[in-house]
Scaffold this motif. Sequence first.
Motif, PDB file in Angstrom:
ATOM      1  N   GLN A  37      54.842  39.330  26.389  1.00  0.00           N
ATOM      2  CA  GLN A  37      53.554  39.258  25.704  1.00  0.00           C
ATOM      3  C   GLN A  37      53.687  38.694  24.295  1.00  0.00           C
ATOM      4  O   GLN A  37      52.842  37.912  23.855  1.00  0.00           O
ATOM      5  N   SER A  38      54.750  39.046  23.585  1.00  0.00           N
ATOM      6  CA  SER A  38      54.889  38.567  22.202  1.00  0.00           C
ATOM      7  C   SER A  38      55.127  37.060  22.145  1.00  0.00           C
ATOM      8  O   SER A  38      54.675  36.394  21.216  1.00  0.00           O
ATOM      9  N   LYS A  39      55.803  36.501  23.137  1.00  0.00           N
ATOM     10  CA  LYS A  39      56.061  35.054  23.170  1.00  0.00           C
ATOM     11  C   LYS A  39      54.971  34.289  23.897  1.00  0.00           C
ATOM     12  O   LYS A  39      54.565  33.210  23.482  1.00  0.00           O
ATOM     13  N   ASP A  40      54.501  34.844  25.024  1.00  0.00           N
ATOM     14  CA  ASP A  40      53.602  34.112  25.917  1.00  0.00           C
ATOM     15  C   ASP A  40      52.119  34.343  25.647  1.00  0.00           C
ATOM     16  O   ASP A  40      51.281  33.593  26.139  1.00  0.00           O
TER      17      ASP A  40
END
Length: 182
Positions: free
Chosen positions: A105-108
């Motif tokens: 979630q933090s990257k995508d």
Amino acid sequence: NTGSKERIWESDKEKYFETVVALMSDKIDGDLPLDQLKILTSKESKTENTQYYLQIWPEKKQVQITNFPHPYPQLASLYKEMIRYQRKDGVQLTAKLYLPPGYDQSKDGPLPCLVWSYPGEFKSKDAAGQVRGSPNEFSGIGATSPLLWLARGFAILSGPTIPIVGEGDVEANDRLCGTASN
């Protein structure tokens, strides 16, 4: 004859979803002698597809008889969670949340989400709030499964309960409009 009891087999419900498939015996006719009892069971988990085992009693020996490979290894690391939530009227609800393999979630960032459900009729809020399925079931993917969308980067919310409750003398569909507006 004595009324005593002995547990022959018990599912490991914490990690696996296991079921009895068949009772078996080496003897063809007559009563099943307990010294020859075999139980065919199936066993699966979130990440392991169904395999079959013989439970042999009284030795309490387990023999794995299949070793099926993962049917879709590209989705082997999908994320699956059984979630519980409460509707405004207090009904406890459940659904299975699936996220694509490797999703962070933090990257995508946020994902598009496909919701796959159908309303059901119940005679009480308690019946509507029952948990269905096991968090340890293997995620089978068929030709029309919404889980195919995981490969395209979608999140899937599968089977969120949409209960239509009709308590007492009221039938579920008599309150459909009232329930939907809650």
